[in-house]
Write a protein that holds these residues in place. Structure first.
Motif, PDB file in Angstrom:
ATOM      1  N   LEU A   6       0.856  -1.177   0.000  1.00 47.53           N
ATOM      2  CA  LEU A   6       0.000   0.000   0.000  1.00 47.53           C
ATOM      3  C   LEU A   6       0.896   1.232   0.000  1.00 47.53           C
ATOM      4  CD1 LEU A   6      -2.694   1.554   0.360  1.00 47.53           C
ATOM      5  CD2 LEU A   6      -2.349   1.288   2.837  1.00 47.53           C
ATOM      6  N   VAL A   7       0.648   2.138  -0.928  1.00 48.71           N
ATOM      7  CA  VAL A   7       1.306   3.439  -0.928  1.00 48.71           C
ATOM      8  C   VAL A   7       0.200   4.445  -0.632  1.00 48.71           C
ATOM      9  CG1 VAL A   7       2.693   5.099  -2.205  1.00 48.71           C
ATOM     10  CG2 VAL A   7       3.011   2.640  -2.619  1.00 48.71           C
ATOM     11  N   LEU A  36      -2.091   2.486  -4.834  1.00 48.75           N
ATOM     12  CA  LEU A  36      -1.978   3.892  -4.465  1.00 48.75           C
ATOM     13  C   LEU A  36      -3.323   4.389  -3.955  1.00 48.75           C
ATOM     14  CD1 LEU A  36      -0.257   6.540  -4.624  1.00 48.75           C
ATOM     15  CD2 LEU A  36      -1.188   6.818  -6.930  1.00 48.75           C
ATOM     16  N   ARG A  37      -3.345   4.935  -2.716  1.00 45.94           N
ATOM     17  CA  ARG A  37      -4.617   5.415  -2.150  1.00 45.94           C
ATOM     18  C   ARG A  37      -4.385   6.596  -1.217  1.00 45.94           C
ATOM     19  NH1 ARG A  37      -7.863   0.632   0.386  1.00 45.94           N
ATOM     20  NH2 ARG A  37      -9.402   2.291   0.555  1.00 45.94           N
ATOM     21  N   PRO A  38      -5.329   7.532  -1.194  1.00 43.78           N
ATOM     22  CA  PRO A  38      -5.265   8.582  -0.180  1.00 43.78           C
ATOM     23  C   PRO A  38      -5.381   7.944   1.211  1.00 43.78           C
ATOM     24  CG  PRO A  38      -6.891   9.122  -1.873  1.00 43.78           C
ATOM     25  CD  PRO A  38      -6.470   7.698  -2.101  1.00 43.78           C
ATOM     26  N   ALA A  39      -4.594   8.410   2.151  1.00 42.76           N
ATOM     27  CA  ALA A  39      -4.612   7.840   3.501  1.00 42.76           C
ATOM     28  C   ALA A  39      -5.998   7.905   4.117  1.00 42.76           C
ATOM     29  CB  ALA A  39      -3.600   8.571   4.381  1.00 42.76           C
ATOM     30  N   SER A  40      -6.754   8.947   3.801  1.00 41.17           N
ATOM     31  CA  SER A  40      -8.092   9.098   4.376  1.00 41.17           C
ATOM     32  C   SER A  40      -9.070   8.036   3.875  1.00 41.17           C
ATOM     33  CB  SER A  40      -8.645  10.486   4.071  1.00 41.17           C
ATOM     34  OG  SER A  40      -8.733  10.679   2.668  1.00 41.17           O
ATOM     35  N   ALA A  47      -4.693  -6.343   4.482  1.00 44.55           N
ATOM     36  CA  ALA A  47      -4.589  -7.005   3.177  1.00 44.55           C
ATOM     37  C   ALA A  47      -3.233  -6.760   2.510  1.00 44.55           C
ATOM     38  CB  ALA A  47      -5.695  -6.507   2.251  1.00 44.55           C
ATOM     39  N   TYR A  48      -2.412  -5.922   3.111  1.00 40.75           N
ATOM     40  CA  TYR A  48      -1.131  -5.539   2.503  1.00 40.75           C
ATOM     41  C   TYR A  48       0.032  -6.175   3.252  1.00 40.75           C
ATOM     42  CZ  TYR A  48      -4.240  -2.089   0.513  1.00 40.75           C
ATOM     43  OH  TYR A  48      -5.282  -1.484  -0.118  1.00 40.75           O
ATOM     44  N   ASP A  49       1.081  -6.497   2.492  1.00 41.94           N
ATOM     45  CA  ASP A  49       2.295  -7.063   3.080  1.00 41.94           C
ATOM     46  C   ASP A  49       3.227  -5.985   3.608  1.00 41.94           C
ATOM     47  OD1 ASP A  49       1.787  -9.894   2.385  1.00 41.94           O
ATOM     48  OD2 ASP A  49       1.880  -9.111   0.337  1.00 41.94           O
TER      49      ASP A  49
END
Length: 173
Positions: A6-7, A36-40, A47-49
């Motif tokens: 996750l970025v 890529l996702r906004p933190a909000s 689900a992320y490693d």
């Protein structure tokens, strides 16, 4: 199995989103699955490693969405590799020396046992939102101080680290 990274980013004027996009693109080039996702917009990181979290700096502070992301993700974030970045200095300082993290980033670094924090130069354009941002631009102190070569090199190091660690522990994946 491909590692999922996750970025996440917190930004007001899109500059930090551009940096995060570059990091995600490089991680994909490194053979990782990068989202890529906004933190909000992130509710759960299980689900992320691995996670890369970036925040714009405003008056020496991390963006509220990044601070909230760390609080919400707490335990789950602490169980996976995390890298942090800040963007904001509107001068060449970030490219000239290692800048210490601002207090909220330092707390996140410690709380999450993050692998690393780095500060990249920032960008403030003519179309910046907010009265203070517009005043900074009008005074001639805006501009683009991001070094995308430095950003890509940092992302490649992250990708290399994650691939190497995955190769050492294939039975756990």
């Amino acid at each position: 199995m491909t590692l999922k990274v996750l970025v996440a980013y917190a930004t007001k004027n899109r500059s930090t989103a551009d940096i995060a996009r570059t990091i995600a693109d490089v991680l994909r080039d490194e053979g990782l699955e990068a989202e890529l996702r906004p933190a909000s917009d992130v509710g759960d990181v299980r689900a992320y490693d691995a996670v890369v979290l970036g925040s714009a700096l405003y008056a020496g502070r991390w963006h509220k969405d990044a601070r909230r992301f760390v609080r919400r993700g707490g335990r789950a974030l602490a169980k996976r590799p995390v890298w942090l970045f800040s963007s904001g200095p509107l001068d060449a300082s970030a490219g000239e020396r290692d800048l210490p993290p601002v207090p909220a980033a330092r707390r996140a670094l410690i709380r999450l046992d993050a692998r690393e924090h780095i500060t990249f130069g920032g960008c403030l354009r003519d179309d910046a939102e907010g009265r203070i941002a517009r005043m900074i631009v009008k005074s001639g102190k805006g501009g683009d101080h991001r070094d995308f070569g430095q950003i890509a090199a940092w992302a490649r190091r992250i990708g290399g680290t994650l691939r190497a660690e995955a190769a050492l522990q294939p039975e756990e994946r």
